[in-house]
Design a protein around this motif. Sequence first.
Motif, PDB file in Angstrom:
ATOM      1  N   LYS A  23       0.814  -1.197   0.000  1.00  0.00           N
ATOM      2  CA  LYS A  23       0.000   0.000   0.000  1.00  0.00           C
ATOM      3  C   LYS A  23       0.859   1.263   0.000  1.00  0.00           C
ATOM      4  O   LYS A  23       0.514   2.269  -0.618  1.00  0.00           O
ATOM      5  N   LEU A  24       2.016   1.220   0.657  1.00  0.00           N
ATOM      6  CA  LEU A  24       2.877   2.389   0.760  1.00  0.00           C
ATOM      7  C   LEU A  24       3.790   2.570  -0.452  1.00  0.00           C
ATOM      8  O   LEU A  24       4.548   3.527  -0.510  1.00  0.00           O
ATOM      9  N   LYS A  25       3.726   1.682  -1.411  1.00  0.00           N
ATOM     10  CA  LYS A  25       4.552   1.783  -2.603  1.00  0.00           C
ATOM     11  C   LYS A  25       4.214   3.071  -3.351  1.00  0.00           C
ATOM     12  O   LYS A  25       3.048   3.410  -3.536  1.00  0.00           O
ATOM     13  N   LYS A  26       5.243   3.785  -3.781  1.00  0.00           N
ATOM     14  CA  LYS A  26       5.018   5.062  -4.456  1.00  0.00           C
ATOM     15  C   LYS A  26       4.413   4.836  -5.834  1.00  0.00           C
ATOM     16  O   LYS A  26       4.810   3.945  -6.571  1.00  0.00           O
ATOM     17  N   HIS A  27       3.478   5.695  -6.190  1.00  0.00           N
ATOM     18  CA  HIS A  27       2.848   5.644  -7.496  1.00  0.00           C
ATOM     19  C   HIS A  27       3.549   6.618  -8.420  1.00  0.00           C
ATOM     20  O   HIS A  27       4.066   7.646  -7.999  1.00  0.00           O
ATOM     21  N   LYS A  28       3.579   6.310  -9.708  1.00  0.00           N
ATOM     22  CA  LYS A  28       4.178   7.202 -10.682  1.00  0.00           C
ATOM     23  C   LYS A  28       3.273   8.403 -10.900  1.00  0.00           C
ATOM     24  O   LYS A  28       2.060   8.313 -10.771  1.00  0.00           O
ATOM     25  N   GLN A  29       3.879   9.521 -11.257  1.00  0.00           N
ATOM     26  CA  GLN A  29       3.121  10.740 -11.509  1.00  0.00           C
ATOM     27  C   GLN A  29       2.676  10.789 -12.961  1.00  0.00           C
ATOM     28  O   GLN A  29       3.329  10.228 -13.846  1.00  0.00           O
ATOM     29  N   LEU A  30       1.595  11.498 -13.191  1.00  0.00           N
ATOM     30  CA  LEU A  30       1.097  11.695 -14.544  1.00  0.00           C
ATOM     31  C   LEU A  30       2.080  12.589 -15.291  1.00  0.00           C
ATOM     32  O   LEU A  30       2.419  13.666 -14.819  1.00  0.00           O
ATOM     33  N   GLN A  31       2.568  12.122 -16.433  1.00  0.00           N
ATOM     34  CA  GLN A  31       3.568  12.857 -17.192  1.00  0.00           C
ATOM     35  C   GLN A  31       3.169  12.955 -18.652  1.00  0.00           C
ATOM     36  O   GLN A  31       2.453  12.111 -19.171  1.00  0.00           O
ATOM     37  N   THR A  32       3.679  13.986 -19.284  1.00  0.00           N
ATOM     38  CA  THR A  32       3.527  14.143 -20.722  1.00  0.00           C
ATOM     39  C   THR A  32       4.905  13.985 -21.341  1.00  0.00           C
ATOM     40  O   THR A  32       5.813  14.745 -21.037  1.00  0.00           O
ATOM     41  N   LYS A  56       1.912  -0.223 -20.214  1.00  0.00           N
ATOM     42  CA  LYS A  56       1.240  -0.093 -18.931  1.00  0.00           C
ATOM     43  C   LYS A  56       1.353   1.356 -18.456  1.00  0.00           C
ATOM     44  O   LYS A  56       2.435   1.927 -18.443  1.00  0.00           O
ATOM     45  N   GLY A  57       0.241   1.952 -18.090  1.00  0.00           N
ATOM     46  CA  GLY A  57       0.221   3.311 -17.566  1.00  0.00           C
ATOM     47  C   GLY A  57      -0.104   4.373 -18.595  1.00  0.00           C
ATOM     48  O   GLY A  57      -0.353   5.525 -18.241  1.00  0.00           O
ATOM     49  N   VAL A  58      -0.122   4.035 -19.871  1.00  0.00           N
ATOM     50  CA  VAL A  58      -0.413   5.020 -20.918  1.00  0.00           C
ATOM     51  C   VAL A  58      -1.907   5.291 -20.956  1.00  0.00           C
ATOM     52  O   VAL A  58      -2.713   4.375 -21.022  1.00  0.00           O
ATOM     53  N   THR A  59      -2.276   6.572 -20.900  1.00  0.00           N
ATOM     54  CA  THR A  59      -3.688   6.938 -20.941  1.00  0.00           C
ATOM     55  C   THR A  59      -4.087   7.565 -22.271  1.00  0.00           C
ATOM     56  O   THR A  59      -5.222   7.426 -22.696  1.00  0.00           O
ATOM     57  N   GLN A  60      -3.136   8.269 -22.920  1.00  0.00           N
ATOM     58  CA  GLN A  60      -3.474   8.940 -24.171  1.00  0.00           C
ATOM     59  C   GLN A  60      -2.242   8.997 -25.073  1.00  0.00           C
ATOM     60  O   GLN A  60      -1.132   9.257 -24.603  1.00  0.00           O
ATOM     61  N   VAL A  61      -2.448   8.778 -26.369  1.00  0.00           N
ATOM     62  CA  VAL A  61      -1.364   8.832 -27.351  1.00  0.00           C
ATOM     63  C   VAL A  61      -1.821   9.724 -28.501  1.00  0.00           C
ATOM     64  O   VAL A  61      -2.893   9.527 -29.057  1.00  0.00           O
ATOM     65  N   GLU A  62      -0.987  10.728 -28.840  1.00  0.00           N
ATOM     66  CA  GLU A  62      -1.283  11.614 -29.966  1.00  0.00           C
ATOM     67  C   GLU A  62      -0.088  11.618 -30.909  1.00  0.00           C
ATOM     68  O   GLU A  62       1.055  11.690 -30.465  1.00  0.00           O
ATOM     69  N   ASP A  64       1.477  13.530 -34.404  1.00  0.00           N
ATOM     70  CA  ASP A  64       1.403  14.610 -35.379  1.00  0.00           C
ATOM     71  C   ASP A  64       2.474  14.323 -36.435  1.00  0.00           C
ATOM     72  O   ASP A  64       3.653  14.582 -36.208  1.00  0.00           O
ATOM     73  N   ARG A  65       2.045  13.760 -37.560  1.00  0.00           N
ATOM     74  CA  ARG A  65       2.990  13.342 -38.587  1.00  0.00           C
ATOM     75  C   ARG A  65       3.677  14.527 -39.241  1.00  0.00           C
ATOM     76  O   ARG A  65       4.848  14.469 -39.581  1.00  0.00           O
ATOM     77  N   LYS A  66       2.991  15.629 -39.398  1.00  0.00           N
ATOM     78  CA  LYS A  66       3.563  16.798 -40.058  1.00  0.00           C
ATOM     79  C   LYS A  66       4.741  17.362 -39.262  1.00  0.00           C
ATOM     80  O   LYS A  66       5.740  17.793 -39.826  1.00  0.00           O
ATOM     81  N   MET A  67       4.626  17.350 -37.941  1.00  0.00           N
ATOM     82  CA  MET A  67       5.703  17.854 -37.085  1.00  0.00           C
ATOM     83  C   MET A  67       6.647  16.747 -36.634  1.00  0.00           C
ATOM     84  O   MET A  67       7.617  17.015 -35.927  1.00  0.00           O
ATOM     85  N   SER A  68       6.364  15.490 -36.983  1.00  0.00           N
ATOM     86  CA  SER A  68       7.141  14.317 -36.548  1.00  0.00           C
ATOM     87  C   SER A  68       7.195  14.236 -35.037  1.00  0.00           C
ATOM     88  O   SER A  68       8.252  14.055 -34.435  1.00  0.00           O
ATOM     89  N   LYS A  69       6.029  14.364 -34.430  1.00  0.00           N
ATOM     90  CA  LYS A  69       5.952  14.444 -32.970  1.00  0.00           C
ATOM     91  C   LYS A  69       4.989  13.399 -32.426  1.00  0.00           C
ATOM     92  O   LYS A  69       3.884  13.228 -32.930  1.00  0.00           O
ATOM     93  N   LEU A  70       5.444  12.699 -31.385  1.00  0.00           N
ATOM     94  CA  LEU A  70       4.623  11.727 -30.664  1.00  0.00           C
ATOM     95  C   LEU A  70       4.452  12.240 -29.243  1.00  0.00           C
ATOM     96  O   LEU A  70       5.436  12.560 -28.581  1.00  0.00           O
ATOM     97  N   THR A  71       3.208  12.335 -28.780  1.00  0.00           N
ATOM     98  CA  THR A  71       2.932  12.788 -27.424  1.00  0.00           C
ATOM     99  C   THR A  71       2.243  11.659 -26.675  1.00  0.00           C
ATOM    100  O   THR A  71       1.207  11.166 -27.102  1.00  0.00           O
ATOM    101  N   VAL A  72       2.840  11.261 -25.552  1.00  0.00           N
ATOM    102  CA  VAL A  72       2.295  10.189 -24.719  1.00  0.00           C
ATOM    103  C   VAL A  72       1.974  10.780 -23.350  1.00  0.00           C
ATOM    104  O   VAL A  72       2.829  11.394 -22.716  1.00  0.00           O
ATOM    105  N   ILE A  73       0.739  10.587 -22.899  1.00  0.00           N
ATOM    106  CA  ILE A  73       0.311  11.065 -21.589  1.00  0.00           C
ATOM    107  C   ILE A  73      -0.044   9.857 -20.753  1.00  0.00           C
ATOM    108  O   ILE A  73      -0.770   8.974 -21.198  1.00  0.00           O
ATOM    109  N   GLY A  74       0.488   9.816 -19.537  1.00  0.00           N
ATOM    110  CA  GLY A  74       0.171   8.700 -18.660  1.00  0.00           C
ATOM    111  C   GLY A  74       1.136   8.593 -17.503  1.00  0.00           C
ATOM    112  O   GLY A  74       1.999   9.447 -17.291  1.00  0.00           O
ATOM    113  N   TYR A  75       0.982   7.526 -16.768  1.00  0.00           N
ATOM    114  CA  TYR A  75       1.821   7.237 -15.601  1.00  0.00           C
ATOM    115  C   TYR A  75       2.973   6.351 -16.057  1.00  0.00           C
ATOM    116  O   TYR A  75       2.981   5.151 -15.808  1.00  0.00           O
ATOM    117  N   VAL A  76       3.922   6.949 -16.773  1.00  0.00           N
ATOM    118  CA  VAL A  76       4.994   6.196 -17.405  1.00  0.00           C
ATOM    119  C   VAL A  76       6.350   6.813 -17.096  1.00  0.00           C
ATOM    120  O   VAL A  76       6.448   7.954 -16.665  1.00  0.00           O
TER     121      VAL A  76
END
Length: 159
Positions: A23-32, A56-62, A64-76
Amino acid sequence: MGFLDYVSELCDCDWHLWYSSKKLKKHKQLQTVEIKVKMDCEGCERSVKKSVKGMKGVTQVEVDRKMSKLTVIGYVNPKKVLERVRYRTGKKAEFWPYVPYDVVPHPYAPGAYDRKAPPGYVRNVLDDPQYSSLARASSLEVKYTTAFSDENPDACVVM
């Protein structure tokens, strides 16, 4: 003493301590996490998105091919996301090296200006010790540039 007490002493299992340590194990923070990956077609875009979608922990993936950018939001962990993209796609990937144009004091300083950067972005040189001295204004430069500024009420009106 009953049979269950005897067995519990043999096993010496203390479930309360085990449960509380979990229960006391630290949880990862939400990161972009923003990653630069070159993508040429829809297939590349799909494979890059698919490579991190099941993590595991990924909540959203975006993507953008034009900018060659990958955005991952989650507890990773950002390093694990970067390694996963490199491993699964076989493409060269790096953390997003660009910041908006307005953030850097001297956007055209050597090292800051990058022709491959998307419009309105320059390379983040404030964190890089090699180029940070070139991208920051010294006090003498600031003094001379504000002497002829329209925003400065005590400025010289020679112009």
